[in-house]
Design an enzyme around this catalytic site. Sequence first.
Site, short mmCIF file in Angstrom:
data_model
loop_
_atom_site.label_atom_id
_atom_site.label_comp_id
_atom_site.label_asym_id
_atom_site.label_seq_id
_atom_site.Cartn_x
_atom_site.Cartn_y
_atom_site.Cartn_z
N HIS A 89 -4.98 -7.58 8.87
CA HIS A 89 -3.71 -6.87 8.99
C HIS A 89 -3.68 -5.94 10.19
CE1 HIS A 89 -3.21 -8.66 5.15
NE2 HIS A 89 -4.24 -8.01 4.70
N CYS A 90 -4.25 -6.41 11.26
CA CYS A 90 -4.21 -5.68 12.53
C CYS A 90 -4.94 -4.35 12.47
CB CYS A 90 -2.79 -5.45 13.02
SG CYS A 90 -1.91 -6.97 13.28
N THR A 91 -5.63 -4.05 11.39
CA THR A 91 -6.40 -2.81 11.35
C THR A 91 -7.87 -3.19 11.38
OG1 THR A 91 -6.44 -2.83 8.99
CG2 THR A 91 -4.68 -1.59 9.99
#
Lengths: 141, 397
Positions: B351-353
């Site tokens: 999730h892009c983290t």
Amino acid sequence: MDDNLRREIILENYKEPYNRGLIDDENYSKINSRSDSCIDNLDFEMMINNDIISDIRFDGEACAISTSAASILIKELVGKKVDDALQILNNYKNMINEKSYDKELLGELIVYDEIYKQPNRKNCALLPSNAIDKLIGRLKK
Amino acid sequence: MNREDFPMLKSNIVYFDNGATTLKPQCVIDVMNKYYLEHTSNIHRGDYDASIITNKLYDNTRNIIGSFINADPDCCVFTSGSTMSLNMVVFGYMKKHLKAGDEVLLNKSEHASNILPWIKLSEEIGIIIKYVPLNSDYSLTIDNIKKCVTEKTKVISLAHISNVVGDVRDIETIGEFCSQNNIIFNVDGAQSVPHIMVDFKESNIDFLSFSAHKMCGPTGVGVLVGKRNLLENMDPILYGGGMNNYFEEDNSYELKSIPTRLEAGTPPIAGVIGMGEAIKYLDKIGMDKIHQYEKQLKQYFLDKVKDISNLIIYNKDSDSGIVSFNIDGVFAQDLAIYLNHYNIYVRAGNHCTKMLKDDIGINNTVRASFYFYNNYEDVDRLVEALKNSRDIFKIIL
Ligand SMILES: Cc1ncc(COP(=O)(O)O)c(C=O)c1O
């Protein structure tokens, strides 16, 4: 191929992949492989001696298709002459990409002969072969 | 709620990927189509009938946004989305006003678009990024933030609601703390403005970013809200038409005032109009109602999955409609592909983290993110599929 057998081979190689775990030996050449379309993330290591692929190892997090394909590819390629290995890889990629291919050259890789039915999974199947291909290219130079 | 407004829901899908983007109601599609079918024209001029209609709708979107989040309409800048808004804050404002050694507080559960620009700025001008440690439940607390503040802290930048853990940060308290300590408070509202009431002025926010597509609006458009004096001291990232008063051979030029100065070029006009309609639509339902309902859906899910022993949930306690989970021994993407087999749409990934893996110790999770148009039956279908997950490889292989 019978669906149950196909599933069994893939699962076996997913749950207990061949040559999983890196050894960080400086005689090995190393590459990381990811795809834009999924979250698979695998590292590969390879050693070539006298034109023979003497070892390939891998590790990382990836889906069942990617992980099992890495395992089976490694089994098929270790011990082969570099040119023969390239031929096997090419043939495998042709199968995944729905081009004509030689069944005789595939060995267990035949379990992926119907991946084209799930187009979003082609990249998973190709991730390990592309990585190994790149490593060979680098070592041949 | 309001399922009948969403054409996508006429098919048999369970759409739980609302953190990534949301479905569009018919009314939003209609106003955009109307622009394309009946009054296509550019903005900034109003000499013929179609352009008068377009300008009116376009300009009014600022008023709609202003009253939705309690900000002055002319301090609401149209952007291409949260990512652009955050980049404008970092490269249009911070680059000019921060210096080497100044500290910016982030944390590892931020989205890439609230980390990478800062990393780049650090490379360019030598600011120092500090990551506030997360609690054991991966949430971010004001106490931990305060512990990291030094006299060099110039900015606190965080998501109001994080996109993996879904914890709701106490922005009122953090905003008050920032304003007392002369710290700029930069809020990424991408996951909050669509789901919860946000009050820009009351929360002492300096900059607020959000995207229309995560709140029933179109893709390609979003908002940067800023305090007036900050926006006035911000450099545009883009220069061109629409944003200047004049420019001369001797290199002299004058730019327009905000917000137009920060909106060079032809904007996504249909997008802005669609965004206005989406916000009106949400406002009519009521943000408090939406937030309460999503929390109820999440609680319902948690109650129903209690007995699934191989299901690991990472954020049981977070106060929003986001659940992140894994099935023990199953790769997140395989689980997502399995759920797709039941027409259940979820997201697998980091999730892009990407940094969160250091803290959770896990690279990838499956995320189901709820919205008001999801219902209990949707949750039942997810629960049922998770219960049957021992069949997963039969289905995906
Ligand atoms: C917390 C957060 N910030 C920023 C973004 C980026 O939004 P966009 O891709 O619309 O620019 C997202 C989108 O996933 C998000 O979840």
